[in-house]
Design a protein around this motif. Structure first.
Motif, short mmCIF file in Angstrom:
data_model
loop_
_atom_site.label_atom_id
_atom_site.label_comp_id
_atom_site.label_asym_id
_atom_site.label_seq_id
_atom_site.Cartn_x
_atom_site.Cartn_y
_atom_site.Cartn_z
N PHE A 22 0.83 -1.21 0.00
CA PHE A 22 0.00 0.00 0.00
C PHE A 22 0.86 1.26 0.00
CE2 PHE A 22 -2.17 3.31 2.54
CZ PHE A 22 -3.19 3.62 1.65
N VAL A 23 1.85 1.31 0.87
CA VAL A 23 2.72 2.49 0.95
C VAL A 23 3.42 2.74 -0.38
CG1 VAL A 23 4.75 3.51 2.05
CG2 VAL A 23 3.07 2.27 3.43
N ASN A 24 3.95 1.71 -0.99
CA ASN A 24 4.69 1.87 -2.25
C ASN A 24 3.80 2.24 -3.42
OD1 ASN A 24 7.23 1.43 -1.23
ND2 ASN A 24 7.34 -0.72 -1.85
N SER A 25 2.54 1.83 -3.38
CA SER A 25 1.68 2.01 -4.55
C SER A 25 0.90 3.31 -4.57
CB SER A 25 0.70 0.83 -4.65
OG SER A 25 -0.15 0.78 -3.52
N VAL A 26 0.80 3.98 -3.42
CA VAL A 26 0.02 5.21 -3.35
C VAL A 26 0.80 6.38 -3.96
CG1 VAL A 26 -0.97 6.92 -1.79
CG2 VAL A 26 -1.35 4.49 -1.37
N ALA A 27 0.16 7.10 -4.88
CA ALA A 27 0.77 8.28 -5.49
C ALA A 27 0.39 9.51 -4.65
CB ALA A 27 0.29 8.46 -6.92
#
Length: 308
Positions: free
Chosen positions: A129-134
């Protein structure tokens, strides 16, 4: 790419890794690389989610975002250690008794690989989730700082616990049960650290919600710490449940008074000094030193007679 899409692809990657691993393992009738593929699965998910989190110009979002960098680094260190430790353990043991009578049963063996896939995907959800959120990079909040520090601490603590236990085993298991280093403060410091890791990861992921608001994908990633606790506290094949109860018989047979004193004075999970002074109701609640983890000789003896 949207966070749900990245999460879905991570699920597909996990399915592919585990099914391929099962197909080869079943053909060769071996469990040798079961744990190793579990560790590799985590690293692949961390790498893919970091790569997939790009903006419209195909620029990696996490490069200039301290939150994503910290998330990826701590997650990768955690799972890289798991991979190294499990690979070493598989080599040392030369096999895994969990798979006795399982490898030759197609459906049951497949179930083991399926559960591992669910475990890898579920545990990785906060990091994905952290890596994928723009989102625009922002300064760490107090919660961010505390949670990432707790996560990193838990990784280091688990590594220390694993190494101390491994060295104790290699030296001949002096003293019957492990009381070296952090094992003086907790009967299961490695399990404590594993649970702390994923609660910390989930709390850290909250800072990636838009404007600190609610996000369903973040909320459901609470499955990561909950699943970890369930596996370590409630399942018989591993964790606290496996290490306690009837499996304590060897200690009570070898050194009953010494081991009883160790259990009375040493927390089951949370490292603690002065545990013998903690009221029993707190031990049974906050400290999770539950009655079902106790060894009951009379009950065990009755069970043995029934099986004769």
């Amino acid at each position: 790419m949207s966070p749900p899409a990245i999460l879905g692809i991570c699920a597909g990657i996990t399915t592919a890794i585990q099914l391929l691993g099962f197909a080869v393992a079943y053909q060769l009738q071996t469990e040798t690389f079961y744990d190793i593929l579990g560790g590799l699965n985590f690293l692949v998910l961390g790498a893919y989610s970091a790569y997939a989190g790009q903006d419209a110009g195909n620029n990696l979002l996490w490069v200039n975002d301290g939150r994503k960098v910290a998330n990826t680094v701590v997650f990768s260190c955690s799972r890289a250690w798991l991979l190294v430790f499990l690979a070493w353990r598989a080599h040392e043991r030369g096999g895994d008794s969990r798979f006795d009578g399982v490898k030759d049963k197609f459906g049951l063996f497949l179930l083991y690989w399926t559960v591992q896939g669910v475990w890898c995907f579920t545990i990785a959800m906060p990091a994905i989730f952290v890596n994928s959120v723009a989102a625009e990079p922002k300064e760490f909040s107090a919660l961010d700082t505390v949670s990432i520090a707790a996560w990193a601490f838990a990784v280091v603590f688990e590594i220390i616990a694993d190494i101390q236990k491994a060295k104790w085993v290699k030296s001949g298991r002096q003293g019957t049960f492990c009381q070296v280093g952090v094992w003086k403060l907790s009967r299961h410091p490695n399990y404590f650290a594993e649970m702390l890791q994923w609660w910390s990861a989930w709390l850290f992921a909250y800072g990636s919600c838009s404007n600190g608001g609610f996000n369903y994908q973040w909320f459901f990633s609470i499955l990561s710490p909950l699943f970890t606790m369930h596996i370590l506290l409630n399942t018989g094949g591993t964790g606290v449940m496996s290490a306690n109860g009837k499996n304590l018989k060897r200690y009570y047979d070898a050194c009953p008074e010494e081991y009883a004193r160790y259990r009375e004075n040493t927390s089951i999970l949370i490292p603690f000094v002065g545990y013998q002074h903690v009221p029993k109701f707190l031990k049974r609640t906050i400290f999770l030193d539950l009655e079902r983890y106790e060894y009951r000789p009379s009950i065990q003896g009755a069970d043995n007679k029934k099986s004769e």
